[in-house]
Design a protein around this motif. Structure first.
Motif, PDB file in Angstrom:
ATOM      1  N   ARG A 153      26.862  14.037 -25.241  1.00  0.00           N
ATOM      2  CA  ARG A 153      25.479  14.329 -24.903  1.00  0.00           C
ATOM      3  C   ARG A 153      25.047  13.616 -23.623  1.00  0.00           C
ATOM      4  NH1 ARG A 153      20.120  13.511 -28.714  1.00  0.00           N
ATOM      5  NH2 ARG A 153      18.754  12.894 -27.022  1.00  0.00           N
ATOM      6  N   ASP A 154      25.513  12.384 -23.417  1.00  0.00           N
ATOM      7  CA  ASP A 154      25.140  11.627 -22.215  1.00  0.00           C
ATOM      8  C   ASP A 154      26.226  11.808 -21.156  1.00  0.00           C
ATOM      9  OD1 ASP A 154      27.144   9.166 -22.347  1.00  0.00           O
ATOM     10  OD2 ASP A 154      26.508   9.668 -24.375  1.00  0.00           O
ATOM     11  N   PRO A 155      25.911  11.497 -19.870  1.00  0.00           N
ATOM     12  CA  PRO A 155      26.900  11.750 -18.800  1.00  0.00           C
ATOM     13  C   PRO A 155      28.233  11.034 -19.022  1.00  0.00           C
ATOM     14  CG  PRO A 155      24.740  11.359 -17.858  1.00  0.00           C
ATOM     15  CD  PRO A 155      24.601  11.099 -19.332  1.00  0.00           C
ATOM     16  N   TYR A 156      28.225   9.788 -19.540  1.00  0.00           N
ATOM     17  CA  TYR A 156      29.506   9.091 -19.743  1.00  0.00           C
ATOM     18  C   TYR A 156      30.372   9.846 -20.761  1.00  0.00           C
ATOM     19  CZ  TYR A 156      32.981   5.913 -21.643  1.00  0.00           C
ATOM     20  OH  TYR A 156      34.173   5.384 -22.091  1.00  0.00           O
ATOM     21  N   SER A 157      29.802  10.118 -21.937  1.00  0.00           N
ATOM     22  CA  SER A 157      30.582  10.764 -23.000  1.00  0.00           C
ATOM     23  C   SER A 157      31.077  12.122 -22.527  1.00  0.00           C
ATOM     24  CB  SER A 157      29.721  10.936 -24.256  1.00  0.00           C
ATOM     25  OG  SER A 157      29.174   9.697 -24.642  1.00  0.00           O
ATOM     26  N   SER A 158      30.193  12.869 -21.885  1.00  0.00           N
ATOM     27  CA  SER A 158      30.577  14.199 -21.421  1.00  0.00           C
ATOM     28  C   SER A 158      31.655  14.108 -20.347  1.00  0.00           C
ATOM     29  CB  SER A 158      29.317  14.909 -20.926  1.00  0.00           C
ATOM     30  OG  SER A 158      29.531  15.619 -19.779  1.00  0.00           O
ATOM     31  N   SER A 159      31.577  13.090 -19.465  1.00  0.00           N
ATOM     32  CA  SER A 159      32.597  12.961 -18.406  1.00  0.00           C
ATOM     33  C   SER A 159      33.962  12.680 -19.028  1.00  0.00           C
ATOM     34  CB  SER A 159      32.226  11.847 -17.419  1.00  0.00           C
ATOM     35  OG  SER A 159      32.391  10.564 -18.014  1.00  0.00           O
ATOM     36  N   LYS A 160      33.989  11.954 -20.153  1.00  0.00           N
ATOM     37  CA  LYS A 160      35.267  11.660 -20.800  1.00  0.00           C
ATOM     38  C   LYS A 160      35.763  12.892 -21.576  1.00  0.00           C
ATOM     39  CE  LYS A 160      36.410   7.390 -19.717  1.00  0.00           C
ATOM     40  NZ  LYS A 160      37.738   6.931 -19.334  1.00  0.00           N
ATOM     41  N   GLY A 161      34.825  13.685 -22.128  1.00  0.00           N
ATOM     42  CA  GLY A 161      35.227  14.963 -22.721  1.00  0.00           C
ATOM     43  C   GLY A 161      35.863  15.841 -21.643  1.00  0.00           C
ATOM     44  N   CYS A 162      35.246  15.840 -20.434  1.00  0.00           N
ATOM     45  CA  CYS A 162      35.810  16.615 -19.314  1.00  0.00           C
ATOM     46  C   CYS A 162      37.197  16.088 -18.935  1.00  0.00           C
ATOM     47  CB  CYS A 162      34.920  16.519 -18.079  1.00  0.00           C
ATOM     48  SG  CYS A 162      33.318  17.277 -18.236  1.00  0.00           S
ATOM     49  N   ALA A 163      37.363  14.755 -18.924  1.00  0.00           N
ATOM     50  CA  ALA A 163      38.666  14.167 -18.566  1.00  0.00           C
ATOM     51  C   ALA A 163      39.737  14.614 -19.565  1.00  0.00           C
ATOM     52  CB  ALA A 163      38.563  12.640 -18.523  1.00  0.00           C
ATOM     53  N   GLU A 164      39.333  14.788 -20.825  1.00  0.00           N
ATOM     54  CA  GLU A 164      40.264  15.311 -21.829  1.00  0.00           C
ATOM     55  C   GLU A 164      40.673  16.744 -21.480  1.00  0.00           C
ATOM     56  OE1 GLU A 164      41.647  14.349 -24.753  1.00  0.00           O
ATOM     57  OE2 GLU A 164      40.878  12.314 -24.903  1.00  0.00           O
ATOM     58  N   LEU A 165      39.690  17.559 -21.084  1.00  0.00           N
ATOM     59  CA  LEU A 165      39.999  18.959 -20.753  1.00  0.00           C
ATOM     60  C   LEU A 165      40.880  19.038 -19.509  1.00  0.00           C
ATOM     61  CD1 LEU A 165      36.521  20.651 -21.451  1.00  0.00           C
ATOM     62  CD2 LEU A 165      38.481  20.416 -22.968  1.00  0.00           C
ATOM     63  N   VAL A 166      40.619  18.161 -18.538  1.00  0.00           N
ATOM     64  CA  VAL A 166      41.454  18.103 -17.332  1.00  0.00           C
ATOM     65  C   VAL A 166      42.899  17.786 -17.733  1.00  0.00           C
ATOM     66  CG1 VAL A 166      41.939  16.724 -15.265  1.00  0.00           C
ATOM     67  CG2 VAL A 166      39.588  17.466 -15.734  1.00  0.00           C
ATOM     68  N   SER A 167      43.062  16.814 -18.617  1.00  0.00           N
ATOM     69  CA  SER A 167      44.412  16.422 -19.046  1.00  0.00           C
ATOM     70  C   SER A 167      45.110  17.588 -19.742  1.00  0.00           C
ATOM     71  CB  SER A 167      44.352  15.244 -20.027  1.00  0.00           C
ATOM     72  OG  SER A 167      43.834  14.133 -19.383  1.00  0.00           O
ATOM     73  N   SER A 168      44.360  18.270 -20.597  1.00  0.00           N
ATOM     74  CA  SER A 168      44.949  19.382 -21.332  1.00  0.00           C
ATOM     75  C   SER A 168      45.437  20.463 -20.350  1.00  0.00           C
ATOM     76  CB  SER A 168      43.897  19.933 -22.306  1.00  0.00           C
ATOM     77  OG  SER A 168      44.324  21.132 -22.835  1.00  0.00           O
ATOM     78  N   ALA A 169      44.603  20.774 -19.354  1.00  0.00           N
ATOM     79  CA  ALA A 169      44.988  21.813 -18.382  1.00  0.00           C
ATOM     80  C   ALA A 169      46.175  21.363 -17.534  1.00  0.00           C
ATOM     81  CB  ALA A 169      43.795  22.138 -17.489  1.00  0.00           C
ATOM     82  N   TYR A 170      46.164  20.098 -17.099  1.00  0.00           N
ATOM     83  CA  TYR A 170      47.287  19.593 -16.291  1.00  0.00           C
ATOM     84  C   TYR A 170      48.575  19.609 -17.106  1.00  0.00           C
ATOM     85  CZ  TYR A 170      46.047  18.243 -11.589  1.00  0.00           C
ATOM     86  OH  TYR A 170      45.762  18.288 -10.260  1.00  0.00           O
ATOM     87  N   GLY A 171      48.461  19.251 -18.378  1.00  0.00           N
ATOM     88  CA  GLY A 171      49.649  19.252 -19.232  1.00  0.00           C
ATOM     89  C   GLY A 171      50.240  20.646 -19.325  1.00  0.00           C
ATOM     90  N   ARG A 172      49.354  21.611 -19.626  1.00  0.00           N
ATOM     91  CA  ARG A 172      49.866  22.965 -19.847  1.00  0.00           C
ATOM     92  C   ARG A 172      50.263  23.661 -18.547  1.00  0.00           C
ATOM     93  NH1 ARG A 172      45.602  25.624 -23.777  1.00  0.00           N
ATOM     94  NH2 ARG A 172      44.197  24.288 -22.607  1.00  0.00           N
TER      95      ARG A 172
END
Ligand SMILES: NC(=O)c1ccc[n+]([C@@H]2O[C@H](COP(=O)([O-])OP(=O)(O)OC[C@H]3O[C@@H](n4cnc5c(N)ncnc54)[C@H](O)[C@@H]3O)[C@@H](O)[C@H]2O)c1
Length: 354
Positions: A153-172
């Protein structure tokens, strides 16, 4: 912790001047790893990095991860085998004041570290450290499992959710084909000696205790899961080794949270810390409006226990003892590097939860 494994590895630690990064650097140094740290200057004064001489005997690079060319140049010259990515803007409250810096560092900074890892041609394993706050928080009582949706909900938490999605895309997109193992590690609310970050409970309480005054807390009734910093760090090391040895089968998200014993109210932490310090707690709830922070957020750690053989070792009571003895040693000018190594050895020699 397999010194034979780590002694032959070149490890890039981003965020090595920070609280967790300093502990991890000391731990890996004690295992004989060849380390390059890449970060901005230590984020606080005082800092564990400066006072425990963490930079001695490692390659120490001051580099902003928002600058891709600079990051790539450090990776290309060091040629790491293993990358543990921890550099971040890690504070929820600061993220409300500085969302651009928070997203720039936590999202694009992560892209830069992953891309530099890809291009270095040497990297075999990457552990990207995010947080328990990466999950879409439903404010419920159950622990989040690794396959639940990302959010924040806040920018920090959301930025880390985004970092997870970035990792997932880079992995695949890249790493699976290149045979590079990439995992994400989610932990939260770590405590330990040597943290002076703004607006974190333990540093604020120790500051109040040192001054001999009233303990100020924002929300004494809020319950949070707490764990000693060495708990998730041991998880990152176990995960990195398994990823290195077995690559793609461990390339996913991993939770490293405390047992139920670690779930306590802020008021309980304040009272217990004061008692261990040797004073009767006088607690004052801080009036005023505070920006929204997630209330109860719990991780389900079944997967790490079962598949990595990792499990928490120190109860919250033991963790608070270690913090008090660490902080008193700091006040009496003891050698902090020796003290950290001693606590790491104590942690290693405890087999089960104490
Ligand atoms: N401390 C916690 O309770 C906690 C909980 C969950 C997750 N985490 C995560 O663990 C990691 C480390 O947290 P910490 O508590 O040690 O934080 P910290 O603030 O003590 O350290 C942050 C590190 O990142 C570096 N850094 C910040 N911005 C940078 C930039 N633009 N370029 C290069 N380096 C930069 C700092 O120099 C420092 O070395 C972070 O990714 C954080 O999100 C921490």
């Amino acid at each position: 912790m397999c010194p034979n494994f780590w002694a032959s590895k070149k490890v890039m630690i981003t965020g090595h001047t920070g609280f967790k990064g300093s502990w991890l650097t000391l731990w890996l140094k004690s295992l004989g790893a060849d380390i390059c740290g890449l970060s901005l200057e230590a984020p606080t004064t005082p800092s564990l990095f400066a006072h425990a001489n963490v930079g001695d005997g490692i390659r120490h690079e001051i580099q902003d991860i928002r600058d891709f060319k600079g990051v790539a140049s450090v990776f290309n010259s060091f040629k790491p085998d293993i990358v543990i990515h921890m550099a971040a803007q890690p504070l929820v409250r600061l993220s409300y004041d500085s969302p651009i810096e928070t997203y720039g560092t936590n999202v694009m900074g992560t892209v830069h570290v992953l891309e530099a890892s890809r291009r270095a041609g040497s990297v075999k394993t990457i552990v990207n450290v995010t947080t328990d706050k990466c999950y879409e928080n439903r404010e419920w009582i159950w622990g989040y499992r690794e396959n639940e949706p990302m959010g924040g909900r806040d920018p920090y938490s959301s930025s880390k959710g985004c970092a997870e999605l970035v990792s997932s895309a880079y992995g695949r997109s890249f790493f699976e084909n290149d045979g590079i193992g990439l995992a994400t590690a989610r932990a939260g609310n770590v405590i330990g000696g040597g943290d002076w970050a703004k607006d974190r409970l333990i540093p604020d309480l120790l500051n109040d205790l040192e001054r001999g005054g009233t303990l100020h807390v924002r929300n004494p009734n809020a319950t949070r899961p707490w764990q000693h910093v060495l708990e998730p760090l041991s998880g990152y090391l176990i995960l990195a080794k398994r990823l290195y040895d077995e690559k793609v089968s461990f390339s996913e998200g991993w939770n490293f949270g405390p047992t139920d014993d670690g779930e306590r109210t802020v008021g309980w932490i304040a009272e217990t810390l004061a008692a261990k310090w040797g004073v009767a707690a006088q607690i004052e709830s801080q009036a005023g409006e505070h920006p929204h922070e997630a209330n109860f957020l719990k991780l389900d750690i079944s997967k790490a226990k079962l598949q990595l053989g990792w499990q928490p070792k120190w109860s919250l009571d033991v963790a608070l003892d270690k913090i008090v003895s660490w902080h008193k040693a700091w006040i009496s000018n003891r050698n902090l590097q020796e003290l950290c190594i001693q606590q790491i050895q104590e942690y290693n020699s405890d087999e089960v939860i104490t």
